[in-house]
Write a protein that holds these residues in place. Structure first.
Motif, PDB file in Angstrom:
ATOM      1  N   ARG A  12       8.644  10.599  19.608  1.00 52.75           N
ATOM      2  CA  ARG A  12       7.656  10.560  20.714  1.00 52.75           C
ATOM      3  C   ARG A  12       7.411   8.896  20.891  1.00 52.75           C
ATOM      4  NH1 ARG A  12       3.874  12.923  18.336  1.00 52.75           N
ATOM      5  NH2 ARG A  12       4.660  15.107  18.930  1.00 52.75           N
ATOM      6  N   ASP A  13       7.228   8.132  19.894  1.00 54.01           N
ATOM      7  CA  ASP A  13       7.080   6.671  20.062  1.00 54.01           C
ATOM      8  C   ASP A  13       8.120   6.142  20.846  1.00 54.01           C
ATOM      9  OD1 ASP A  13       4.790   7.049  18.519  1.00 54.01           O
ATOM     10  OD2 ASP A  13       5.209   5.978  16.705  1.00 54.01           O
ATOM     11  N   ARG A  32       7.996   7.019  24.268  1.00 55.92           N
ATOM     12  CA  ARG A  32       7.015   6.211  24.886  1.00 55.92           C
ATOM     13  C   ARG A  32       7.316   4.951  25.077  1.00 55.92           C
ATOM     14  NH1 ARG A  32       2.447   9.923  24.306  1.00 55.92           N
ATOM     15  NH2 ARG A  32       3.186  11.955  25.010  1.00 55.92           N
ATOM     16  N   LEU A  72       9.532   4.552  28.014  1.00 56.89           N
ATOM     17  CA  LEU A  72       8.718   4.797  29.216  1.00 56.89           C
ATOM     18  C   LEU A  72       8.114   3.388  29.790  1.00 56.89           C
ATOM     19  CD1 LEU A  72       7.604   6.782  31.518  1.00 56.89           C
ATOM     20  CD2 LEU A  72       5.824   7.154  29.725  1.00 56.89           C
ATOM     21  N   GLY A 117       9.772  11.033  31.462  1.00 57.31           N
ATOM     22  CA  GLY A 117       8.737  11.994  31.155  1.00 57.31           C
ATOM     23  C   GLY A 117       9.596  13.493  30.990  1.00 57.31           C
ATOM     24  N   GLU A 157      11.382  13.577  27.595  1.00 58.53           N
ATOM     25  CA  GLU A 157      10.119  13.972  26.514  1.00 58.53           C
ATOM     26  C   GLU A 157      10.126  15.326  26.471  1.00 58.53           C
ATOM     27  OE1 GLU A 157       5.830  12.925  25.063  1.00 58.53           O
ATOM     28  OE2 GLU A 157       7.232  11.480  26.052  1.00 58.53           O
TER      29      GLU A 157
END
Length: 216
Positions: free
Chosen positions: A74-75, A78, A81, A194, A197
């Protein structure tokens, strides 16, 4: 026989391509024999990979390829992103038309899952370099390389993986960049990452080599 720097590159490539899978154990002597070098350059390479969180040291046991945690995945996504839209904006502002025109090679794709991973990495790497900002490009290319591992680990469990849809998203971004439409390009790249993810994280949760959270 590999040179010292090549050993690091080869080990890193094997980890990111999952030829050395998350959780695999490694020993200096075995790697030295595999690459036909002494143990010292292998040790140096492993310590560099440890700093990149790709390798974990196991006291008195050797090393292992660091399992992928959901939090780390997730990190990574992000961070991407935050960084990739900045690269796209820089490219629109600074890149010559010839550089943006060169993105046309990514308007089409044909092949299997492995071919798509290479195509996808090539496209996003090209976006990074189009920015003309070497520091941002280096950081983004590292994120893209590590994201390959997430995709490979998850691909067998990945529902809704439609290369044609993803290529269409790339084409829309290319169109916006070549037209110098900064806001449209920003919207497309943010939605694209997004969506990645939302596809990848659930697939990772279903894979046995994933750990739920990083140890503190």
């Amino acid at each position: 026989m590999l040179l010292r720097e090549n050993i690091y590159d080869q080990l890193r490539s094997d980890i990111l391509a999952c030829r050395l899978a998350p959780g695999d154990e490694m020993r200096e002597q075995e790697l030295a024999e595999l690459y036909e070098v002494s143990r010292q350059p292998v040790r140096d390479a492993l310590l560099r990979l440890q700093r990149e969180h790709l390798v974990t040291v196991q006291p008195r046991q050797g090393y292992r390829v660091t399992p992928i945690s959901l939090s780390d995945a997730r990190d990574l996504l992000r961070f991407r992103l935050a960084l990739e839209p900045a690269c796209v904006a820089e490219a629109i502002e600074r890149a010559p038309d010839s550089v943006l025109k060169s993105l046309d090679e990514f308007r089409r794709f044909a092949g299997n899952h492995e071919d798509f991973i290479a195509y996808n990495r090539g496209f996003h790497t090209a976006l990074a370099h189009a920015s003309g900002n070497r520091r941002m490009a280096t950081a983004l290319c590292d994120l893209i390389g590590q994201a390959d591992r997430l995709v490979r680990v998850s691909v067998s469990n990945l529902k809704g993986h439609d290369p044609a849809k993803l290529v269409a998203e790339h084409v829309a971004l290319i169109d916006a960049m070549q037209s110098r439409e900064t806001r449209t390009a920003a919207r497309i790249i943010k939605a694209h990452i997004g969506a990645t993810e939302k596809r990848v994280l659930p697939a990772l949760r279903r894979n046995a080599v994933i750990v739920e959270e990083r140890s503190s």
